[in-house]
Scaffold this motif. Structure first.
Motif, short mmCIF file in Angstrom:
data_model
loop_
_atom_site.label_atom_id
_atom_site.label_comp_id
_atom_site.label_asym_id
_atom_site.label_seq_id
_atom_site.Cartn_x
_atom_site.Cartn_y
_atom_site.Cartn_z
N SER A 293 15.75 0.68 -11.36
CA SER A 293 16.77 -0.07 -10.60
C SER A 293 17.14 0.64 -9.31
CB SER A 293 18.01 -0.31 -11.47
OG SER A 293 18.64 0.91 -11.81
N GLY A 294 16.98 1.96 -9.26
CA GLY A 294 17.29 2.71 -8.04
C GLY A 294 16.08 2.96 -7.17
N GLN A 295 14.92 2.39 -7.55
CA GLN A 295 13.67 2.53 -6.80
C GLN A 295 13.22 3.98 -6.64
OE1 GLN A 295 13.15 0.32 -3.19
NE2 GLN A 295 13.62 -1.64 -4.11
N THR A 296 13.51 4.80 -7.64
CA THR A 296 13.03 6.18 -7.61
C THR A 296 12.07 6.47 -8.77
OG1 THR A 296 15.04 6.89 -8.78
CG2 THR A 296 15.02 7.13 -6.38
N ALA A 297 11.80 5.48 -9.61
CA ALA A 297 10.77 5.63 -10.64
C ALA A 297 9.42 5.78 -9.95
CB ALA A 297 10.78 4.43 -11.57
N TRP A 298 8.52 6.57 -10.55
CA TRP A 298 7.20 6.85 -9.97
C TRP A 298 6.24 5.76 -10.45
CZ3 TRP A 298 3.84 11.67 -11.52
CH2 TRP A 298 2.77 11.79 -10.62
N VAL A 299 6.07 4.73 -9.65
CA VAL A 299 5.40 3.51 -10.07
C VAL A 299 4.04 3.33 -9.40
CG1 VAL A 299 7.58 2.30 -10.54
CG2 VAL A 299 6.55 2.15 -8.26
N ASN A 300 3.29 2.38 -9.90
CA ASN A 300 2.05 1.91 -9.28
C ASN A 300 1.66 0.60 -9.95
OD1 ASN A 300 -0.23 1.78 -7.69
ND2 ASN A 300 -1.47 3.00 -9.10
N PRO A 301 1.71 -0.54 -9.22
CA PRO A 301 1.87 -0.70 -7.77
C PRO A 301 3.27 -0.35 -7.28
CG PRO A 301 1.90 -2.83 -8.88
CD PRO A 301 1.52 -1.83 -9.92
N PRO A 302 3.44 -0.31 -5.94
CA PRO A 302 4.74 0.08 -5.38
C PRO A 302 5.82 -0.96 -5.64
CG PRO A 302 3.27 -0.68 -3.65
CD PRO A 302 2.45 -0.60 -4.90
N PHE A 303 7.04 -0.61 -5.29
CA PHE A 303 8.15 -1.53 -5.46
C PHE A 303 7.99 -2.75 -4.55
CE2 PHE A 303 10.14 2.40 -7.04
CZ PHE A 303 10.61 1.92 -8.27
N LEU A 304 8.52 -3.85 -5.03
CA LEU A 304 8.42 -5.13 -4.32
C LEU A 304 9.01 -5.02 -2.93
CD1 LEU A 304 7.47 -8.06 -5.08
CD2 LEU A 304 9.87 -8.55 -5.58
N GLY A 305 8.27 -5.52 -1.92
CA GLY A 305 8.78 -5.55 -0.57
C GLY A 305 8.65 -4.26 0.20
N ASP A 306 8.09 -3.22 -0.41
CA ASP A 306 7.92 -1.94 0.29
C ASP A 306 6.62 -1.32 -0.19
OD1 ASP A 306 7.98 0.51 1.48
OD2 ASP A 306 10.00 1.04 0.84
N GLU A 307 5.55 -1.59 0.53
CA GLU A 307 4.23 -1.14 0.10
C GLU A 307 4.05 0.37 0.16
OE1 GLU A 307 1.24 -3.28 2.22
OE2 GLU A 307 1.86 -5.24 1.43
N GLU A 308 5.02 1.07 0.75
CA GLU A 308 4.93 2.52 0.85
C GLU A 308 5.75 3.24 -0.22
OE1 GLU A 308 2.87 3.93 3.05
OE2 GLU A 308 2.33 1.87 3.61
N ASN A 309 6.58 2.48 -0.96
CA ASN A 309 7.51 3.13 -1.90
C ASN A 309 6.95 3.14 -3.32
OD1 ASN A 309 9.63 4.23 -3.27
ND2 ASN A 309 11.08 2.59 -2.81
N TYR A 310 6.42 4.28 -3.71
CA TYR A 310 5.93 4.48 -5.08
C TYR A 310 6.91 5.30 -5.91
CZ TYR A 310 1.35 2.77 -3.54
OH TYR A 310 0.31 2.00 -3.06
N GLY A 311 8.12 5.51 -5.37
CA GLY A 311 9.11 6.29 -6.10
C GLY A 311 9.00 7.77 -5.83
N ILE A 312 9.58 8.57 -6.72
CA ILE A 312 9.65 10.03 -6.53
C ILE A 312 9.07 10.74 -7.74
CG2 ILE A 312 11.19 12.01 -6.21
CD1 ILE A 312 13.15 10.16 -4.79
N GLN A 313 8.09 11.60 -7.51
CA GLN A 313 7.59 12.50 -8.56
C GLN A 313 8.49 13.72 -8.59
OE1 GLN A 313 3.56 13.89 -8.07
NE2 GLN A 313 3.69 15.29 -9.82
#
Length: 539
Positions: A293-313
């Protein structure tokens, strides 16, 4: 409160035991704090000693919250609850901060918890400039619902020495505007820049808060808990919890200590990790990523609407293995926070094929496990890694999940049914207060969410992953015990502690949409009455 009863027989009940061999019963004999016999009342030849007529009420084993933050929850009760029905907008939040600032005066921090920008009218996070409108002369800190992000005002930034030139910290992020100025939003490890300068309560003050919380938990039927954020400094949690017991904390409690603290202050002596102690250290905890919910999970694919945001390791393989080795040497669990696909894969792949070190429970637990890949499910099952997850998240935070993942991907998160079918040991929990709900620790909200897979507003959160009611209760009782290792709880069977609860409605006969309305009439621990709802008392 009753004095200890040597023997008591409970009759005429609807008892769900959570015991595989005998799941249902209508009578139970409790002797010296433990279940001596349980079964069909017709098989009782005579009733010795005291007896209680349960009057057909539904009985469950005491519930276990396998991932909880009791101290944070206890403190939150004294802060601004930035959730409906109190806060629907940033303007509402400003009013609440202004009000608390006025009530407290100029010598105290203003604190709040639980905001979710997905629920706010403005559909954005508050910033330092919003909080400055409410209170510019005292430090303000508001913790987001996920507890991975805070927003602070300019006064707090000044006290922490955070400026335009301050670099991001490893595993953290300082949000900035287009000119590079900090916005007041601090993600993951960056929030420590502020929290470490905040006033510290004494052990006695925190112990008092935990003792007060104990009754709140008992009112929800929770008789065993964990603390997923055990610290050695500035307050040692084991010492604090033992002090809380003297003040009235009743729950059996397992503490999971943060790896960063243990590296600096090794303290895993055998007497502190003894599972038989009411308060004991149960595991070594570290973070692989943040929150969905805070867009800091380390995801793949990236968060919706931000192709550069894969979260934080947030950790490395070396740290993960070092923490695992410390857990192994001290016969503890390795407890790892992971939500995104990459974070879960990272843990599972690191330990895949390695033999566990515990014989009585999973050696490794993944906390939350929001978005496991099919390969992660298979490999976690093969490696014996357990998942401890929270059905209340989708229920309470549906707006943020849809904003960050989209509806289709959201329905595939927390795939509890798939986890179980893969052969993974699973437990439910609340992570309270780290969710956007006014009563975040309520287990009946979590159970309802799991069996309906509907959010609070009726949104479908993935019907394919719902579980039946009996399974949901087991994941809050027997399965939670099998993962937490708190001994002799989680089911009503001979030799187990007589920890049980009496409900005001039969959860098995109630419309599933109303499960969250259930209230606990009485809670027993070790055969002793430790909580009674006077408004619902049956005798």
């Amino acid at each position: 409160m009753n004095n200890e009863i040597k023997q008591c027989t409970y009759i005429n009940g609807k008892i769900f035991t959570a015991n595989q061999e005998k799941p249902y019963a209508d009578a139970m004999v409790v002797r010296d704090g433990k279940v001596a016999w349980i079964g069909c009342q017709a098989d009782l030849r005579k009733i010795d000693g005291d007896f209680v007529d349960l009057q057909g009420q539904r009985v469950l084993p005491g519930l276990i919250d396998a991932h909880l933050h009791p101290l944070y929850l206890a403190n939150a009760a004294k802060q601004i609850a930035c959730t409906p029905p109190l806060v629907y907008s940033i303007e509402d939040l400003i009013k609440q901060v202004r009000s608390l600032r006025g009530a407290q005066g100029k010598d105290r921090w203003v604190e709040g918890w639980g905001y979710d920008e997905g629920k706010l009218l403005e559909r954005r996070s508050p910033t330092r400039w919003d909080l400055d409108q409410a209170a510019a002369d005292v430090p303000v800190i508001i913790t987001r619902t996920c507890a991975h992000i805070v927003v602070v005002n300019s006064k707090a930034l000044d006290l922490a020495g955070i400026t335009k030139e301050t670099p991001d910290v490893p595993g953290g992020q300082i949000d900035r505007d287009k000119d590079g100025e900090p916005t007041g939003i601090l993600r993951e490890n960056a929030k420590d820049l502020v929290t470490r300068i905040m006033p510290v309560k004494t052990i006695e003050e925190n112990a008092e808060l935990l003792a007060e919380l104990s009754d709140v938990l008992l009112a929800h039927g929770i008789t065993a808990i964990t603390d997923a954020m055990g610290r050695t400094e500035p307050t040692d949690y084991l010492e604090m919890y033992n002090a809380a017991v003297k003040k009235g904390l009743k729950q059996r409690s397992a503490l999971y200590y943060i790896w960063e603290d243990l590296k600096k202050h090794p303290m895993l002596e055998k007497e502190k990790t003894d599972l038989e102690n009411q308060i004991h250290i149960g595991g070594v905890k570290l973070f692989t990523d943040g929150s969905v919910s805070g867009q800091t999970a380390w995801v793949n694919p990236p968060f919706l609407g931000d192709e550069e945001n894969y979260g934080i390791q947030m950790t490395t393989k070396e740290e993960l293995l070092a923490a695992g080795e410390a857990a192994k040497q001290n016969k503890l669990q390795l407890v790892v926070h992971a939500m995104g696909e990459q974070a879960i894969d990272f843990i599972v792949d690191t330990f895949y094929g390695k033999k566990g070190w515990l014989t009585d429970a999973p050696s490794i637990r993944i906390e939350h496990a929001a978005m496991p890949t099919l390969q992660a499910l298979q490999r976690a099952a093969e490696t014996g890694i357990a998942f401890v997850t929270q059905p209340i998240f989708l229920f309470a935070e549906i707006e943020s999940y849809h904003n960050n993942l989209g509806a289709g991907r959201t329905k595939k998160t927390y795939p509890v049914k798939s986890m179980l079918e893969a052969g993974i040991k699973v437990s439910f929990s609340s992570d309270a207060p780290a969710t956007a709900w006014a009563d975040p620790v309520n287990p009946f909200v979590g159970i309802k969410a799991a069996v309906t897979r509907l959010a609070y507003d009726g949104t479908d959160t993935g019907q394919e992953q719902k579980v039946d009611l009996e399974t949901a209760i087991i994941l809050y009782t027997r399965s939670a015990q099998e993962i937490t290792r708190i001994p002799k709880v989680g089911q009503l069977a001979p030799g187990y502690h007589a920890d049980f609860i009496i409900l005001d409605q039969d959860i098995f006969e109630l419309d599933q949409e109303k499960i969250d309305e259930i209230q606990v009439i009485e809670t027993f621990m070790g055969g002793n009455l430790v909580y009674i709802n006077e408004n619902l008392a049956i005798r």
